[in-house]
Enzyme design. Structure first.
Site, PDB file in Angstrom:
ATOM      1  N   ASP A   7     -95.883  50.199  78.249  1.00  0.00           N
ATOM      2  CA  ASP A   7     -96.825  49.326  77.961  1.00  0.00           C
ATOM      3  C   ASP A   7     -96.515  47.862  78.515  1.00  0.00           C
ATOM      4  O   ASP A   7     -95.177  47.602  78.633  1.00  0.00           O
ATOM      5  CB  ASP A   7     -97.027  49.463  76.379  1.00  0.00           C
ATOM      6  CG  ASP A   7     -98.301  48.617  76.054  1.00  0.00           C
ATOM      7  OD1 ASP A   7     -99.375  48.855  76.234  1.00  0.00           O
ATOM      8  OD2 ASP A   7     -97.697  47.485  75.039  1.00  0.00           O
ATOM      9  N   GLU A   9     -97.665  43.551  77.820  1.00  0.00           N
ATOM     10  CA  GLU A   9     -98.410  42.220  77.388  1.00  0.00           C
ATOM     11  C   GLU A   9     -98.534  41.272  78.420  1.00  0.00           C
ATOM     12  O   GLU A   9     -97.763  41.194  79.288  1.00  0.00           O
ATOM     13  CB  GLU A   9     -97.924  42.052  76.181  1.00  0.00           C
ATOM     14  CG  GLU A   9     -97.423  42.842  75.159  1.00  0.00           C
ATOM     15  CD  GLU A   9     -98.658  43.703  74.599  1.00  0.00           C
ATOM     16  OE1 GLU A   9     -99.816  42.914  74.583  1.00  0.00           O
ATOM     17  OE2 GLU A   9     -98.754  44.631  73.896  1.00  0.00           O
ATOM     18  N   GLU A  52    -105.991  32.853  72.763  1.00  0.00           N
ATOM     19  CA  GLU A  52    -106.344  34.234  72.247  1.00  0.00           C
ATOM     20  C   GLU A  52    -105.602  35.373  72.768  1.00  0.00           C
ATOM     21  O   GLU A  52    -105.405  36.423  72.101  1.00  0.00           O
ATOM     22  CB  GLU A  52    -107.865  34.649  73.009  1.00  0.00           C
ATOM     23  CG  GLU A  52    -107.802  34.350  74.479  1.00  0.00           C
ATOM     24  CD  GLU A  52    -108.103  32.963  75.390  1.00  0.00           C
ATOM     25  OE1 GLU A  52    -108.584  32.907  76.441  1.00  0.00           O
ATOM     26  OE2 GLU A  52    -107.875  31.777  74.352  1.00  0.00           O
ATOM     27  N   HIS A 150     -99.392  43.305  69.002  1.00  0.00           N
ATOM     28  CA  HIS A 150     -99.107  44.230  69.845  1.00  0.00           C
ATOM     29  C   HIS A 150     -97.696  43.715  70.515  1.00  0.00           C
ATOM     30  O   HIS A 150     -97.512  42.670  70.785  1.00  0.00           O
ATOM     31  CB  HIS A 150    -100.233  44.064  71.274  1.00  0.00           C
ATOM     32  CG  HIS A 150    -101.609  44.491  70.511  1.00  0.00           C
ATOM     33  ND1 HIS A 150    -102.464  45.252  71.421  1.00  0.00           N
ATOM     34  CD2 HIS A 150    -102.126  44.784  69.387  1.00  0.00           C
ATOM     35  CE1 HIS A 150    -103.665  45.534  70.907  1.00  0.00           C
ATOM     36  NE2 HIS A 150    -103.326  45.257  69.608  1.00  0.00           N
ATOM     37  N   ASP A 155     -95.267  49.791  71.130  1.00  0.00           N
ATOM     38  CA  ASP A 155     -96.692  50.424  71.438  1.00  0.00           C
ATOM     39  C   ASP A 155     -96.250  51.565  72.392  1.00  0.00           C
ATOM     40  O   ASP A 155     -96.658  52.390  72.209  1.00  0.00           O
ATOM     41  CB  ASP A 155     -97.669  49.392  72.216  1.00  0.00           C
ATOM     42  CG  ASP A 155     -98.152  48.361  71.079  1.00  0.00           C
ATOM     43  OD1 ASP A 155     -97.799  48.271  70.150  1.00  0.00           O
ATOM     44  OD2 ASP A 155     -99.113  47.371  71.769  1.00  0.00           O
TER      45      ASP A 155
END
Length: 237
Positions: A7, A9, A52, A150, A155
């Site tokens: 995973d 980010e 965001e 997250h 994750d």
């Protein structure tokens, strides 16, 4: 079979417009069993962090400012994943970002064919149902209460459990009662089957059952299994 659950980010959703990878988490599976071996890195994206994006993963530009850049961790990352298949939730997103980073460094990109997309797996198995990681954790009863933000490594750990369930459960090869043993010195996992001895059950009919069966057969008129046989002689006394 070795697989890597992966995973990332990022600073946003568009790898081609300047968004960058800020975190990578990987979990190693061997024959669909987590070995406990993992790889994780925070990465300085060399740019600002949109509000965001920070709201999703909680990683600020200040936190990432002293972390290594992607070029500094790329070699270790590639050494860890080797040529193993990559298990990714929404694979096109993560693969697109990683390949954009490799392209910036002049490195060979990874083909999409080496990735397994668990979103596609979930949608095929549960058509019309939500396929987010949180939704799948709820469906399979996987504890994701620690997922406030997250996080790539967390994750990946949750996805490893989800992937196992999507593959058919915790014993996909139907080897019931198996014991998993990890040898810490070489990092191998050995699956040993535990067999439970059970004495054979008696199955022969008892004398009473045989007698009842014989009486039942005598009550049947013109049985098919006697068709064609000469009738027994009738004598009178």
């Amino acid at each position: 079979m070795r697989e890597i659950v992966l995973d990332t980010e990022t600073t946003g959703v568009n790898a081609l417009s300047g968004d960058r990878v800020v975190e990578i988490g990987c979990v190693e599976l061997l024959n669909h069993v987590a070995t406990g071996n993992s790889w994780h890195a925070y990465i300085n994206p060399e740019r600002d962090m949109p509000a965001e994006a920070e709201a999703v993963h909680g990683l600020s530009a200040a936190f990432l400012s002293d972390k290594p850049v992607f070029a500094a961790v790329a070699g270790d990352f590639l050494d860890f994943i080797q040529d193993s298949p990559l298990i990714i939730h929404n694979a096109s997103f993560d693969m697109g970002f990683l390949n954009a980073e490799f392209t910036r460094l002049g490195l060979k990109t990874m083909p999409m064919a080496r990735s397994v997309d668990t979103v596609a797996m979930a949608r095929k198995r549960f058509p019309g149902a939500p396929a987010s990681l949180d939704a799948l954790c709820r469906r399979f009863g996987i504890d994701n209460s620690g997922r406030t933000y997250h996080g790539a490594l967390l994750d990946a750990q949750l996805l490893a459990e989800v992937y196992l369930e999507l593959m058919g459960g915790r014993q996909p090869d139907l080897v019931l009662g198996a014991t998993v043993v990890k040898t810490a010195d070489v990092g191998l996992v050995v699956v040993e089957e535990t067999r439970i001895f059970r004495a054979p059950r008696p199955h022969a009919a008892s004398p009473e059952e045989l007698e009842a069966h014989a009486a039942f057969l005598k009550a049947i008129k013109s049985p098919l299994w006697l068709a064609g046989e000469e009738p027994a002689a009738v004598t009178s006394g």
